[in-house]
Design a protein around this motif. Structure first.
Motif, PDB file in Angstrom:
ATOM      1  N   ALA A   1      51.571  -2.337  -2.993  1.00 41.66           N
ATOM      2  CA  ALA A   1      50.777  -3.240  -2.155  1.00 41.66           C
ATOM      3  C   ALA A   1      51.227  -4.684  -2.309  1.00 41.66           C
ATOM      4  CB  ALA A   1      49.296  -3.116  -2.509  1.00 41.66           C
ATOM      5  N   TYR A   2      51.557  -5.089  -3.546  1.00 43.79           N
ATOM      6  CA  TYR A   2      51.965  -6.478  -3.772  1.00 43.79           C
ATOM      7  C   TYR A   2      53.426  -6.706  -3.405  1.00 43.79           C
ATOM      8  CZ  TYR A   2      47.473  -7.231  -5.943  1.00 43.79           C
ATOM      9  OH  TYR A   2      46.122  -7.339  -6.155  1.00 43.79           O
ATOM     10  N   ARG A   3      54.263  -5.699  -3.597  1.00 43.96           N
ATOM     11  CA  ARG A   3      55.669  -5.850  -3.199  1.00 43.96           C
ATOM     12  C   ARG A   3      55.786  -6.085  -1.693  1.00 43.96           C
ATOM     13  NH1 ARG A   3      57.310  -1.694  -7.042  1.00 43.96           N
ATOM     14  NH2 ARG A   3      57.130  -0.153  -5.376  1.00 43.96           N
ATOM     15  N   SER A   4      54.956  -5.400  -0.926  1.00 47.44           N
ATOM     16  CA  SER A   4      55.006  -5.583   0.526  1.00 47.44           C
ATOM     17  C   SER A   4      54.238  -6.824   0.974  1.00 47.44           C
ATOM     18  CB  SER A   4      54.442  -4.345   1.234  1.00 47.44           C
ATOM     19  OG  SER A   4      53.069  -4.170   0.930  1.00 47.44           O
ATOM     20  N   ALA A   5      53.209  -7.200   0.204  1.00 46.32           N
ATOM     21  CA  ALA A   5      52.374  -8.335   0.623  1.00 46.32           C
ATOM     22  C   ALA A   5      53.023  -9.683   0.347  1.00 46.32           C
ATOM     23  CB  ALA A   5      51.019  -8.264  -0.070  1.00 46.32           C
ATOM     24  N   ARG A   6      53.827  -9.794  -0.728  1.00 51.79           N
ATOM     25  CA  ARG A   6      54.403 -11.083  -1.094  1.00 51.79           C
ATOM     26  C   ARG A   6      55.175 -11.736   0.056  1.00 51.79           C
ATOM     27  NH1 ARG A   6      55.088 -12.441  -6.640  1.00 51.79           N
ATOM     28  NH2 ARG A   6      56.270 -14.245  -5.910  1.00 51.79           N
ATOM     29  N   PRO A   7      56.167 -11.058   0.633  1.00 49.81           N
ATOM     30  CA  PRO A   7      56.902 -11.714   1.719  1.00 49.81           C
ATOM     31  C   PRO A   7      56.038 -11.987   2.939  1.00 49.81           C
ATOM     32  CG  PRO A   7      57.584  -9.418   1.489  1.00 49.81           C
ATOM     33  CD  PRO A   7      56.735  -9.735   0.298  1.00 49.81           C
ATOM     34  N   ARG A   8      55.089 -11.113   3.220  1.00 52.02           N
ATOM     35  CA  ARG A   8      54.219 -11.345   4.380  1.00 52.02           C
ATOM     36  C   ARG A   8      53.307 -12.547   4.135  1.00 52.02           C
ATOM     37  NH1 ARG A   8      50.660  -7.581   5.069  1.00 52.02           N
ATOM     38  NH2 ARG A   8      51.113  -6.244   3.274  1.00 52.02           N
ATOM     39  N   ALA A   9      52.842 -12.717   2.887  1.00 52.82           N
ATOM     40  CA  ALA A   9      52.013 -13.873   2.555  1.00 52.82           C
ATOM     41  C   ALA A   9      52.783 -15.171   2.738  1.00 52.82           C
ATOM     42  CB  ALA A   9      51.496 -13.757   1.118  1.00 52.82           C
ATOM     43  N   GLU A  10      54.029 -15.177   2.270  1.00 56.19           N
ATOM     44  CA  GLU A  10      54.848 -16.384   2.403  1.00 56.19           C
ATOM     45  C   GLU A  10      55.185 -16.666   3.860  1.00 56.19           C
ATOM     46  OE1 GLU A  10      55.315 -18.477   0.126  1.00 56.19           O
ATOM     47  OE2 GLU A  10      54.667 -17.297  -1.616  1.00 56.19           O
ATOM     48  N   ALA A  11      55.186 -15.620   4.692  1.00 55.81           N
ATOM     49  CA  ALA A  11      55.478 -15.798   6.116  1.00 55.81           C
ATOM     50  C   ALA A  11      54.247 -16.209   6.914  1.00 55.81           C
ATOM     51  CB  ALA A  11      56.067 -14.513   6.695  1.00 55.81           C
ATOM     52  N   GLY A  12      53.075 -16.280   6.243  1.00 54.29           N
ATOM     53  CA  GLY A  12      51.876 -16.754   6.920  1.00 54.29           C
ATOM     54  C   GLY A  12      50.909 -15.693   7.366  1.00 54.29           C
ATOM     55  N   ASP A  13      51.074 -14.441   6.938  1.00 49.62           N
ATOM     56  CA  ASP A  13      50.122 -13.393   7.286  1.00 49.62           C
ATOM     57  C   ASP A  13      48.812 -13.636   6.540  1.00 49.62           C
ATOM     58  OD1 ASP A  13      48.719 -10.731   6.563  1.00 49.62           O
ATOM     59  OD2 ASP A  13      50.037 -10.152   8.205  1.00 49.62           O
ATOM     60  N   PRO A  14      47.681 -13.879   7.239  1.00 49.42           N
ATOM     61  CA  PRO A  14      46.430 -14.255   6.560  1.00 49.42           C
ATOM     62  C   PRO A  14      45.914 -13.188   5.597  1.00 49.42           C
ATOM     63  CG  PRO A  14      46.301 -14.739   8.901  1.00 49.42           C
ATOM     64  CD  PRO A  14      47.541 -13.913   8.704  1.00 49.42           C
TER      65      PRO A  14
ATOM     66  N   ALA B   1      48.109 -13.112   2.539  1.00 53.00           N
ATOM     67  CA  ALA B   1      47.900 -14.336   1.762  1.00 53.00           C
ATOM     68  C   ALA B   1      46.606 -14.263   0.961  1.00 53.00           C
ATOM     69  CB  ALA B   1      47.883 -15.547   2.689  1.00 53.00           C
ATOM     70  N   TYR B   2      45.576 -13.658   1.546  1.00 48.75           N
ATOM     71  CA  TYR B   2      44.316 -13.492   0.809  1.00 48.75           C
ATOM     72  C   TYR B   2      44.514 -12.577  -0.388  1.00 48.75           C
ATOM     73  CZ  TYR B   2      39.637 -11.831  -0.369  1.00 48.75           C
ATOM     74  OH  TYR B   2      38.496 -11.488  -1.049  1.00 48.75           O
ATOM     75  N   LEU B   3      45.162 -11.439  -0.179  1.00 49.95           N
ATOM     76  CA  LEU B   3      45.385 -10.479  -1.254  1.00 49.95           C
ATOM     77  C   LEU B   3      46.185 -11.104  -2.394  1.00 49.95           C
ATOM     78  CD1 LEU B   3      45.539  -7.652  -2.538  1.00 49.95           C
ATOM     79  CD2 LEU B   3      47.486  -7.176  -1.034  1.00 49.95           C
ATOM     80  N   VAL B   4      47.309 -11.712  -2.068  1.00 54.14           N
ATOM     81  CA  VAL B   4      48.183 -12.279  -3.098  1.00 54.14           C
ATOM     82  C   VAL B   4      47.541 -13.501  -3.739  1.00 54.14           C
ATOM     83  CG1 VAL B   4      50.428 -13.355  -3.518  1.00 54.14           C
ATOM     84  CG2 VAL B   4      50.256 -11.369  -2.003  1.00 54.14           C
ATOM     85  N   GLY B   5      46.955 -14.381  -2.918  1.00 50.88           N
ATOM     86  CA  GLY B   5      46.357 -15.598  -3.461  1.00 50.88           C
ATOM     87  C   GLY B   5      45.189 -15.317  -4.379  1.00 50.88           C
ATOM     88  N   LEU B   6      44.289 -14.444  -3.962  1.00 50.25           N
ATOM     89  CA  LEU B   6      43.125 -14.142  -4.794  1.00 50.25           C
ATOM     90  C   LEU B   6      43.544 -13.503  -6.108  1.00 50.25           C
ATOM     91  CD1 LEU B   6      40.080 -14.006  -5.205  1.00 50.25           C
ATOM     92  CD2 LEU B   6      40.073 -11.823  -3.994  1.00 50.25           C
ATOM     93  N   THR B   7      44.456 -12.560  -6.047  1.00 53.33           N
ATOM     94  CA  THR B   7      44.900 -11.898  -7.268  1.00 53.33           C
ATOM     95  C   THR B   7      45.576 -12.879  -8.206  1.00 53.33           C
ATOM     96  OG1 THR B   7      45.242  -9.859  -6.002  1.00 53.33           O
ATOM     97  CG2 THR B   7      46.258  -9.987  -8.176  1.00 53.33           C
ATOM     98  N   ALA B   8      46.385 -13.774  -7.645  1.00 46.54           N
ATOM     99  CA  ALA B   8      47.120 -14.733  -8.482  1.00 46.54           C
ATOM    100  C   ALA B   8      46.209 -15.735  -9.167  1.00 46.54           C
ATOM    101  CB  ALA B   8      48.156 -15.473  -7.636  1.00 46.54           C
ATOM    102  N   THR B   9      44.993 -15.934  -8.662  1.00 45.80           N
ATOM    103  CA  THR B   9      44.067 -16.842  -9.347  1.00 45.80           C
ATOM    104  C   THR B   9      43.633 -16.283 -10.697  1.00 45.80           C
ATOM    105  OG1 THR B   9      42.083 -15.888  -8.296  1.00 45.80           O
ATOM    106  CG2 THR B   9      43.169 -17.721  -7.160  1.00 45.80           C
ATOM    107  N   LEU B  10      43.765 -14.942 -10.857  1.00 43.30           N
ATOM    108  CA  LEU B  10      43.292 -14.315 -12.090  1.00 43.30           C
ATOM    109  C   LEU B  10      44.379 -13.584 -12.863  1.00 43.30           C
ATOM    110  CD1 LEU B  10      39.932 -12.797 -10.766  1.00 43.30           C
ATOM    111  CD2 LEU B  10      40.178 -14.784 -12.239  1.00 43.30           C
ATOM    112  N   ASP B  11      45.549 -13.388 -12.266  1.00 40.20           N
ATOM    113  CA  ASP B  11      46.590 -12.596 -12.913  1.00 40.20           C
ATOM    114  C   ASP B  11      47.937 -13.303 -12.805  1.00 40.20           C
ATOM    115  OD1 ASP B  11      48.705 -10.437 -13.186  1.00 40.20           O
ATOM    116  OD2 ASP B  11      46.906  -9.295 -13.657  1.00 40.20           O
ATOM    117  N   ALA B  12      48.481 -13.689 -13.944  1.00 38.33           N
ATOM    118  CA  ALA B  12      49.737 -14.438 -13.966  1.00 38.33           C
ATOM    119  C   ALA B  12      50.956 -13.558 -13.775  1.00 38.33           C
ATOM    120  CB  ALA B  12      49.861 -15.203 -15.288  1.00 38.33           C
TER     121      ALA B  12
END
Length: 463
Positions: A235-248, A251-262
């Protein structure tokens, strides 16, 4: 100055220095090009309220041309000033000074009013632009002791899973009222995470050294085979590039997770940018997250209470935001119109699959002190879905179901549910005095009126 020409330019270059084009902007632009100026104006206004400078620019151009309303030079100049302050200086260019010089005194006041509401300083104060979620006057709650969540038995083992739960941490250091804000996979693991956090102990938040109730987001990781880094999940391997490309959504999935997981390798600053970008691009989950975080720190930022974000989230279909706005409307002494608006929001939220939302909707529709808000039939229907769900460790769930039975006159079933709630609450160390009062009411054949989840006054304990 024309919106058509301006927007064609934006598509090519101008928005690269401001905010990316997204679906809502494209929809507004289509309405404009179709000549539906009033509808386009409303859609641009919704985006402008969230700090989208290109939409602010277009509102200025429309006001100057009398599209979507009468010609209004004052509003036009005000919108252009707001757009320039919010990142579209190049788009506005040098034409603003000449337009402003021609304004009358009344038109100048109108322009100033637009900037006072939608300019960068105003939007920053409201938590729209560069929101500040910190509260330096308050020390946050922290985990003191937490049992490892049990790995659920599933037909298909995903090897890795994550659940992010938001909890109320009381002054007693106990967790209540869990809300699942993210779960991958969505089934099986949330119940295990909730049970673990309800059995945990916390250091409560404090202000000036005095313990205070607060909300806390916490993650639960599940892994087999030794690996726990989330970057390896599909889920994160596919979401990372889409988040950087502006997929809302990504971006929510990756951003929220990154607030709690380094382990994703994303800085907290970048995580915040992803979440804010997702919210601006119309993801109602991200809008609710931004709004609720601002609400949690409102004691430190009075104007930035998250109201604008929460309204957009509710309009976009966030049941959590609909519930929160309904609760706000019912606080204090609501008018008949406010009660009716709250009832409508609760009815919309009642169809949600969210455990947290469904639990609170059931409680309010079953036991509100206002006759105009209560809806026993809807409460019981939602309660049956709530009781059939995976999460069975939360005492408040059984209280909500009990209240729904009582509202429909089935006091035997209500008493049974309340007894389960009390037994579970005592096993968690909760103070059950008020819960016991509700049980006594049901045994006497009386429904409960008021807050189903109310706690005893802070002070001495006693069961």
């Amino acid at each position: 100055m024309g919106v058509r020409t301006v927007c064609a330019t934006l598509t090519v270059s101008a928005l690269a220095s401001a905010t990316p084009l997204h679906a809502d902007f494209q929809a507004a632009l289509r309405e404009y090009n179709a000549g539906h100026y009033e509808l386009a104006h409303a859609q641009f206004l919704a985006l402008a309220e969230l700090g989208d400078c290109s939409s602010q620019f277009n509102l200025g151009a429309m006001a100057l041309q009398g599209q979507g309303g009468p010609k209004d030079a004052g509003s036009g100049v005000g919108w252009l000033r707001a757009a320039a302050g919010n990142g579209c200086e190049q788009l506005v260019g040098e034409r603003l000074a000449g337009l402003a010089a021609k304004l009358s005194a009344d038109e100048s006041r109108t322009a100033a009013g637009v900037v006072d509401r939608y300019g960068r300083d105003a939007l920053h104060a409201q938590g729209i632009v560069s929101p500040d979620f910190s509260c330096r006057e308050q020390a946050p709650a922290s985990v003191l002791q937490s049992p490892r969540p049990q790995y659920p038995r599933l037909a298909a083992d995903p090897h890795r899973a994550i659940v992010i739960t938001e909890l109320t941490i009381g002054t007693d250091g106990l967790a209540r009222d869990p809300e699942i804000v993210l779960a991958l996979p969505e089934s099986g693991f949330p119940a295990a995470a909730v049970e673990s956090w309800l059995n945990s102990r916390f250091v409560p938040a404090s202000r000036a050294g005095v313990p205070v109730e607060s909300r806390l987001q916490a993650k639960s990781l599940f892994a087999t085979g030794g690996g726990s880094e989330l970057s390896g999940m599909d889920a994160y391997r596919s979401a990372r590039p889409r988040a950087e490309a502006g997929d809302p959504g990504a971006a929510y999935l990756v951003g929220l997770t990154a607030t709690l997981d380094a382990s994703l390798g994303i800085s907290s600053a970048r995580a915040g940018q992803l979440l804010l970008g997702s919210a601006r691009d119309g993801d109602s989950r991200a809008q609710y997250w931004v709004g609720s975080q601002l609400r949690a720190s409102a004691a430190c930022h009075a104007l930035a209470n998250g109201a604008v974000w929460l309204r957009h989230a509710a309009e976009g279909g966030s049941a959590s935001a609909q519930l929160l706005l309904a609760t706000d409307l019912l606080n204090g002494d609501p008018s008949a119109a406010q009660a009716a608006q709250a009832r409508a929001l609760l009815e919309r939220a009642a169809s949600s699959d969210s455990f947290y939302v469904r639990k609170h909707v059931v409680a309010l529709l079953a036991a509100s002190a206002l006759d105009s808000v209560r809806d026993p039939g809807t409460a019981l229907a939602a309660a049956m879905k709530l009781a059939a769900g995976e999460i069975q460790s939360d005492p408040q769930m059984f209280e909500a179901v009990g209240a729904a039975y009582a509202a429909n006159g089935d006091f035997r079933a209500a008493s049974g549910q309340q007894q389960i709630a009390i037994r579970k609450a005592r096993s968690l160390g909760w103070d059950t005095r008020v819960m016991t009062q509700r049980l006594a009411a049901y045994r006497d054949g009386r429904p409960w009126r008021g807050d189903v989840f109310a706690l005893p006054p802070h002070g001495s304990r006693g069961d």
